[in-house]
Write an enzyme that holds these catalytic residues in place. Structure first.
Site, short mmCIF file in Angstrom:
data_model
loop_
_atom_site.label_atom_id
_atom_site.label_comp_id
_atom_site.label_asym_id
_atom_site.label_seq_id
_atom_site.Cartn_x
_atom_site.Cartn_y
_atom_site.Cartn_z
N HIS A 146 19.86 10.42 53.21
CA HIS A 146 19.70 11.32 54.36
C HIS A 146 19.09 12.62 53.86
CE1 HIS A 146 20.77 13.71 57.91
NE2 HIS A 146 20.87 12.56 58.53
N ASP A 204 23.34 5.10 60.49
CA ASP A 204 22.68 3.87 60.96
C ASP A 204 23.12 2.62 60.22
OD1 ASP A 204 20.98 5.02 62.94
OD2 ASP A 204 19.89 5.98 61.31
N HIS A 223 13.54 8.08 62.69
CA HIS A 223 14.57 8.87 63.36
C HIS A 223 15.54 7.93 64.07
CE1 HIS A 223 16.53 12.15 65.19
NE2 HIS A 223 15.57 12.66 65.95
N1 COA Z 1 16.80 3.44 49.20
C1 COA Z 1 16.34 3.61 47.95
N2 COA Z 1 15.92 4.77 47.43
C2 COA Z 1 15.97 5.84 48.24
C3 COA Z 1 16.45 5.76 49.57
C4 COA Z 1 16.88 4.51 50.04
N3 COA Z 1 17.34 4.37 51.28
N4 COA Z 1 16.38 6.99 50.14
C5 COA Z 1 15.89 7.80 49.21
N5 COA Z 1 15.64 7.12 48.05
C6 COA Z 1 15.17 7.65 46.78
C7 COA Z 1 13.70 7.99 46.83
O1 COA Z 1 12.91 6.88 46.40
C8 COA Z 1 13.63 9.14 45.90
O2 COA Z 1 13.70 8.64 44.57
P1 COA Z 1 12.81 9.33 43.39
O3 COA Z 1 13.40 10.69 43.24
O4 COA Z 1 13.04 8.44 42.23
O5 COA Z 1 11.41 9.32 43.89
C9 COA Z 1 14.91 9.92 46.15
O6 COA Z 1 15.85 8.92 46.59
C10 COA Z 1 14.80 11.02 47.18
O7 COA Z 1 14.24 10.45 48.40
P2 COA Z 1 13.36 11.23 49.45
O8 COA Z 1 12.48 10.26 50.16
O9 COA Z 1 12.74 12.44 48.82
O10 COA Z 1 14.47 11.75 50.44
P3 COA Z 1 14.22 12.31 51.91
O11 COA Z 1 15.25 13.34 52.14
O12 COA Z 1 12.81 12.70 52.14
O13 COA Z 1 14.49 11.01 52.81
C11 COA Z 1 15.43 9.46 54.27
C12 COA Z 1 15.56 10.85 53.63
C13 COA Z 1 16.58 9.27 55.27
C14 COA Z 1 14.11 9.36 55.04
C15 COA Z 1 15.52 8.38 53.15
O14 COA Z 1 16.73 8.47 52.46
C16 COA Z 1 15.30 6.97 53.70
O15 COA Z 1 14.16 6.52 53.86
N6 COA Z 1 16.42 6.23 54.02
C17 COA Z 1 16.30 4.94 54.60
C18 COA Z 1 15.99 5.05 56.08
C19 COA Z 1 17.18 5.50 56.89
O16 COA Z 1 18.29 4.99 56.71
N7 COA Z 1 16.96 6.45 57.81
C20 COA Z 1 17.99 6.94 58.70
C21 COA Z 1 18.34 8.36 58.43
S1 COA Z 1 19.69 8.85 59.47
#
Ligand code: COA
Length: 429
Positions: free
Chosen positions: A307, A363, A268
């Site tokens: 996101h 971020d 978060h």
């Molecule tokens: N880098 C690479 N791949 C990513 C990614 C990233 N930052 N974020 C998502 N993906 C990929 C996942 O591996 C998944 O791929 P797949 O379908 O082949 O398995 C797909 O995109 C969907 O990801 P998912 O984890 O289901 O999305 P989510 O909605 O649950 O996750 C976040 C959202 C923000 C947690 C995720 O995008 C992430 O971990 N981002 C990096 C951390 C970050 O910047 N957080 C701040 C948020 S404001």
């Protein structure tokens, strides 16, 4: 003519049910009538992490993740970031309308008058270890304020609620700055009420021996813009924590401590720190293709990308990128910026990221700005908590006035043992 209802056929019993659809939603409780017999509790929906469940009705923040839209009370975030100030936006988020000049003056005066914190809170900050994380300190002392304002528990009195909201908005920067000064081994710098909200915050953080601290206007404005961007973001993890803890009718200081705890988590409020670590590890632009290949191969993530809600460019990221240029003109360019820009360029052209709709989020650039302004990484989530306090409180206030809300208490699907008899110690294997 179309009907605003949903017809459900229960194939277990052959029975047909019609449930109303309102605002694109069915009521989960309307499923309860769907049973297989008298002993059946009734149908529930299963939604871990609430990915498709609305927990409340709200009029504060609107997000369209596919289009990359964020609005507070209807006003686009781009316009607020360009034309408003943090305190004006905070007033809007809380009250629903932009203030008149008189209302803004009065609100500013009120907030300015509550910036001091009790001396015993200052002493309790002194009691933390020299290397205590500022976020751990902040959540403790924000919660501890409830012991100084016992009236705050009268949460059904709207006047009391307003008073505690004023106090929290005013005191949060002071608590945060004092936690920072403690970790730096510096004496506390008291509020200067002649300065703006963010100007005074910079004063309490960075004042040294000068008799009057003068904030750099570019950095003061940049922080104000960052605060506007972080003011609210509908039902995110910490706001949900605020509503959930607050639904027990505890005082707002205790509920805020819960919200700050939720924000402390790396998924978060801690992602911008992870971005800086990632950029440092990449080290130089030449290493970017290798790094991207690793991410695509499933090893690690491109931090600051993707996101849960935004499936387009996070509108806050675009504004932060512009703000970064202004800040770097004052502080000097953060050398990690070039890596970030190239990383973004390559990722946005790459099929893997395009297909998954992964764009820079808030971020991706904010940590670079905070680092250039001289903040240690431990302060990054604190810089999120201060402006988000108005979002937490506005959502709490909205909940308090919502007659449909009760103590938050989800259901579970019990998959454990059926009843069984206690086994004496000597009979256990
Ligand atoms: N880098 C690479 N791949 C990513 C990614 C990233 N930052 N974020 C998502 N993906 C990929 C996942 O591996 C998944 O791929 P797949 O379908 O082949 O398995 C797909 O995109 C969907 O990801 P998912 O984890 O289901 O999305 P989510 O909605 O649950 O996750 C976040 C959202 C923000 C947690 C995720 O995008 C992430 O971990 N981002 C990096 C951390 C970050 O910047 N957080 C701040 C948020 S404001």
């Amino acid at each position: 003519m179309s009907k605003e209802t949903l017809t459900i056929t229960d194939n277990r019993t052959g029975k047909i049910y019609e449930v109303p659809i309102k605002d694109g939603t069915i009521k989960a409780m309307d499923l309860r009538q769907i049973t297989t017999g008298e002993d059946d509790f009734g149908l529930m929906s299963y939604d871990p992490a609430f990915t498709n469940t609305a927990s409340c009705k709200s009029s504060i923040t609107f997000i369209d993740g596919d289009k990359g839209i964020l609005r507070y009370r209807g006003y686009p975030i781009e316009q607020l970031a360009e034309k408003s100030t943090y305190l004006e936006t905070a007033y809007l988020v809380l009250n629903g309308e932009l203030p008149t000049k008189a209302q803004l003056d009065s609100w500013t005066h009120t907030i300015t008058n509550h910036t001091m914190i009790p001396e015993n809170i200052k002493k309790s900050i002194d009691g933390f270890r020299y290397d205590a994380h500022p976020m751990g300190m902040l959540l403790s002392v924000a919660g501890a304020l409830s012991t100084f304002y016992p009236d705050a528990k009268n949460i059904n009195d709207s006047k009391v609620r307003r008073q505690e909201i004023d106090r929290l908005i005013a005191k949060m920067p002071t608590l945060a700055a004092f936690c920072y000064r403690h970790t730096m081994g510096l004496p506390f710098a008291y509020p200067n009420n002649d300065l703006s909200y963010t100007g005074n915050f910079l004063n309490m953080l960075f004042k040294m021996t000068e008799s009057k601290y003068k904030p750099n206007p570019v950095l003061e404005r940049a922080l104000d813009v960052l605060f506007i961007l972080h003011a609210d973001h509908e039902q995110n993890c910490s706001t949900n924590a605020m509503r959930s803890v607050g639904s027990s009718q505890v005082d707002p200081y205790s509920a805020i401590a819960g919200a700050i705890s939720a924000l402390y988590g790396p998924l978060h409020g801690g992602a911008n720190e992870a971005v800086l670590i990632m950029l440092s590890e990449i080290g130089s632009k030449e290493n970017i293709p290798d790094f991207i290949a690793k991410v695509k191969g499933g090893s690690g993530r491109l931090m600051g990308f993707g996101h849960r809600v935004y499936k387009n460019y996070d509108p806050r990221a675009r504004i932060i990128k512009e703000t970064a240029d202004q800040v770097f003109e004052v502080t000097g360019r953060n050398p990690l910026l070039d890596i970030a820009l190239e990383l973004e360029r390559i990722a946005l052209e790459d099929e893997y990221f395009i297909k998954r709709k992964l764009y820079p989020n808030v971020d991706f650039y904010s940590g670079l700005i905070y680092q250039a302004m001289g903040f240690p990484v431990g302060m990054f989530p604190v810089l999120f908590a201060i402006p988000r306090t108005i979002g937490w409180l506005a959502q709490w206030e909205e909940m308090m006035q919502d007659s449909e809300q009760k103590i938050a208490r989800p259901r579970q699907i019990y998959l454990g043992y059926d009843t069984r008899d206690y086994v004496a110690m000597e009979a256990r294997s």
